[in-house]
Write a protein that holds these residues in place. Structure first.
Motif, PDB file in Angstrom:
ATOM      1  N   TYR A 111     -10.425  -4.362  -8.035  1.00  0.00           N
ATOM      2  CA  TYR A 111     -10.162  -3.174  -8.246  1.00  0.00           C
ATOM      3  C   TYR A 111     -10.573  -2.333  -6.946  1.00  0.00           C
ATOM      4  O   TYR A 111     -11.481  -2.608  -6.554  1.00  0.00           O
ATOM      5  N   LYS A 112      -9.833  -1.472  -6.740  1.00  0.00           N
ATOM      6  CA  LYS A 112     -10.065  -0.558  -5.336  1.00  0.00           C
ATOM      7  C   LYS A 112     -10.041  -1.475  -4.245  1.00  0.00           C
ATOM      8  O   LYS A 112     -11.280  -1.365  -3.406  1.00  0.00           O
ATOM      9  N   SER A 125     -11.034   6.962 -12.713  1.00  0.00           N
ATOM     10  CA  SER A 125      -9.885   6.451 -11.763  1.00  0.00           C
ATOM     11  C   SER A 125      -8.907   5.964 -12.504  1.00  0.00           C
ATOM     12  O   SER A 125      -7.725   6.065 -12.280  1.00  0.00           O
ATOM     13  N   GLU A 179      -2.065   3.565  -8.329  1.00  0.00           N
ATOM     14  CA  GLU A 179      -2.505   4.888  -8.261  1.00  0.00           C
ATOM     15  C   GLU A 179      -1.576   5.678  -8.820  1.00  0.00           C
ATOM     16  O   GLU A 179      -0.583   6.123  -8.375  1.00  0.00           O
ATOM     17  N   LEU A 203      -4.343   0.088  -7.252  1.00  0.00           N
ATOM     18  CA  LEU A 203      -5.601   0.480  -7.876  1.00  0.00           C
ATOM     19  C   LEU A 203      -6.265  -0.472  -8.500  1.00  0.00           C
ATOM     20  O   LEU A 203      -7.257  -1.104  -8.182  1.00  0.00           O
ATOM     21  N   THR A 216       0.781  -1.225  -0.091  1.00  0.00           N
ATOM     22  CA  THR A 216       0.163   0.004  -0.067  1.00  0.00           C
ATOM     23  C   THR A 216       1.089   1.183  -0.318  1.00  0.00           C
ATOM     24  O   THR A 216       0.590   2.188  -0.252  1.00  0.00           O
ATOM     25  N   ARG A 265     -13.871  -7.631  -8.326  1.00  0.00           N
ATOM     26  CA  ARG A 265     -14.822  -7.246  -9.263  1.00  0.00           C
ATOM     27  C   ARG A 265     -15.511  -8.382  -9.858  1.00  0.00           C
ATOM     28  O   ARG A 265     -14.932  -9.158 -10.592  1.00  0.00           O
TER      29      ARG A 265
END
Lengths: 317, 270
Positions: free
Chosen positions: B78-79, B187, B44, B19, B4, B83
């Motif tokens: 995703y994030k 994003s 990101e 991301l 992170t 997903r």
């Protein structure tokens, strides 16, 4: 003979300008209704490449539902609201049951499916409302039925209030539709989907939502035309025929063009009336309105296969 | 959670956490394996490139990310969440915008209208309110319009705002497509061969725009190219694919010196 074709009609027009005005007015009234129906076609065609054969029967079905609900004791304006609800349910069902399973199939299959919808709606309409002719609830809806007599050039011009209402309402509806398509995000989505499916998906446009929407708009248009035409000719399955007048309008205007649908509709409405009165009745025994539009469209197609305003088909190599 | 903390690029930009992460993606068309067990992540704020020779499976990978294809095996994260299988328009609404290799624009509409469609994911007012041009719908339209004008200015296409897209030259179309994707304030921005078919000057322009977008808006960008030169100049990290497999992953320098990558691009004596 040549005199009768090329000189007499125009001499008549000049001799009785009030009568010419009357003819033009009546042409305009039908023309704006043709334009409205053609718009319904264009919207569906643009967003899904489906040639919607069922537009005509939707006019009948909407008018039947309205009259039928009123006959059951529902107040007139509430019946209009309920009819809109029915048209919305119809749009959702068509998308779910017919269009969604057929996504990606060749255009001709989707076209056949709309013929299927037509036959289904004829049957459904007859079962629920019966096949006999009905009277449109014109007065109950508050549509004026009198007439105004004008006297231009010492002549006579009779404007039915019903016709004036039709012209005003249809013009407003067309203007509202144009504004919706051009100045709102949902309108842009409809236009976008017709241009490029992949790109439309990539910007977050859902095919299903747009399809329901355009079929619902076609339903609203069907109801308005159904009321207008029903008020003049009664509500019966014969009304379906007026929607087929939209076919030459589309050929003339081009299948994708919204402007084309409007101008094509007005042109056909006015020209067929002029032809009937000044050429048809004296020379051909009348009743030319049934075929004139189609012949005109054929002649235009000979010279401009894409229609007057259609997208010219150019492929870059 | 691991990773992170991110890293610092050579030019001093701080790259954030993960991301998007592709985990063991395998995509088959019948018997043809387009993508075989590929994993990589996009962080990101980074410019991430996927390169490889023709037919390596790059575009398939982009189509997996944007929901046009659904892999038989593997997961897309995703994030921080897995997903589920989604339709492309649902993926778009999650903030994933993209361009296409062969340009997919709405040819009959003006440049302005095309870019406005990019704002569709930011539309919240109901259809009724829109039809009546009423309340929130009206405010939204104005706010959307403002954002769109900003993007149009940024990409220097003011002079063609009202021009129908169909009449524009190729290089400008590519830029309009980028504008539409950017208008969505995504994003993550996916670019499918943004420089394909361009001359040197146009390529330089496009590279500048990509770097500016990343710099100005902090947009995370994943792009596909097979022109190695440009990619090496603008990307932070590069995934290399060949015949559906991943053969390299790392900074441009690491990838450039990777023997497998060199073989894939230059060919190898058998």
């Amino acid at each position: 003979m040549l005199t009768e074709i090329f000189i007499t009609p125009f001499a008549d027009m000049v001799a009785a300008p009030d009568f010419l005005m009357q003819v033009l007015w009546e042409g305009l009234v039908s023309g704006i209704l043709y334009a409205l129906i053609a718009l319904g076609f264009v919207l569906i065609f643009r967003s899904s490449r489906i040639f919607n054969f069922a537009q005509g029967i939707m006019v009948v079905f909407a008018a039947l539902t309205l009259v039928g609900l009123y006959a059951m004791g529902v107040p007139a304006w509430i019946a209009v609201g309920l009819t809109l609800v029915v048209m919305f349910i119809l749009a959702v069902s068509i998308e779910r049951i017919v269009l969604r399973p057929l996504v990606g199939q060749p255009d001709i299959i989707l076209f056949m499916a709309t013929i299927g919808i037509t036959l289904f709606l004829i049957g459904l309409g007859e079962i629920i409302f019966g096949g006999e002719n009905k009277v449109m609830i014109t007065e109950e809806l508050g549509i004026p039925t009198g007439d105004t007599v004008l006297e231009p050039w010492d002549g006579l011009l009779i404007l039915q209030h019903l016709d004036i209402t039709v012209v005003v309402v249809a013009t407003l509806l067309v203007a509202a539709l144009l504004a919706f398509l051009n100045y709102t995000q949902m309108g842009r989505a409809i236009r976008a989907l017709g241009d490029d499916h992949q790109a439309a998906l990539s910007v977050g446009i859902s095919l299903q939502t747009v399809w329901v929407l355009v079929w619902f708009i076609a339903g609203i248009i069907a109801l308005v035309t159904g009321i207008a035409w029903g008020a003049r000719a009664g509500v019966s399955f014969a009304l379906e025929v007026i929607a087929y007048k939209a076919l030459p309008v589309l050929m003339l205007g081009g299948l994708e063009s919204i402007t084309g649908a409007i101008i094509g509709g007005l042109m056909i409405g006015i020209l067929e009336k002029l032809f009937e009165i000044y050429w048809g009745q004296p020379l051909l025994g009348g009743n030319t309105e049934t075929w004139f539009a189609f012949v005109l469209a054929l002649v235009v197609l000979l010279f401009r296969p894409q229609g007057l305003f259609g997208e010219r088909i150019i492929e870059r190599v | 959670m691991k990773d992170t903390d991110g890293y610092m690029t050579e030019d001093g930009r701080q790259i954030g956490g993960v991301l998007m992460e592709m985990k063991n993606i395998t995509l088959r068309f019948g018997g043809v394996v387009a993508i075989q067990d590929i994993s990589f992540d996009v962080r990101e704020g980074e410019i991430r490139a996927i390169i490889g020779p023709n037919g390596a499976g790059k575009s398939s990978m982009l189509n997996v990310i944007s929901g046009f294809y659904h892999p038989q095996e593997g997961e897309v994260w995703y994030k921080g969440e897995r997903r589920p299988a989604m339709k492309p328009y649902e993926v778009a609404r999650l903030g994933v915008a993209r361009t296409f290799q062969n340009i997919a624009l709405f040819e009959g509409m003006s440049v302005l209208d095309n870019v406005m469609t990019g704002r569709l994911t930011h539309m919240h007012a109901g259809i009724g309110a829109q039809a009546l041009w009423w309340g929130t719908a009206r405010d939204e339209e104005i706010a959307n319009r403002r954002k769109v004008e900003e993007v149009i200015d940024f990409l220097e296409i003011q002079h063609i705002r009202k021009t129908p897209v169909g009449t524009l030259p190729y290089g400008l179309k590519k830029r309009v497509e980028l504008a539409r994707a950017l208008a969505a304030q995504p994003s993550i921005l996916l670019l499918d061969e943004p420089m394909a078919g361009m001359n040197v000057e146009e390529k330089e322009d496009m590279s500048r725009f990509i770097l500016d977008v990343n710099d100005e808006f902090g947009t995370t960008i994943a792009l596909i190219e097979h022109d190695m030169g440009v990619v090496m100049d603008i990307s932070d990290r590069v995934v290399v694919m060949d015949y559906g497999k991943k053969i390299g992953d790392g900074t441009p320098e690491e990838v450039r010196s990777n023997q497998d990558v060199i073989d894939a691009y230059l060919g190898v004596a058998h």
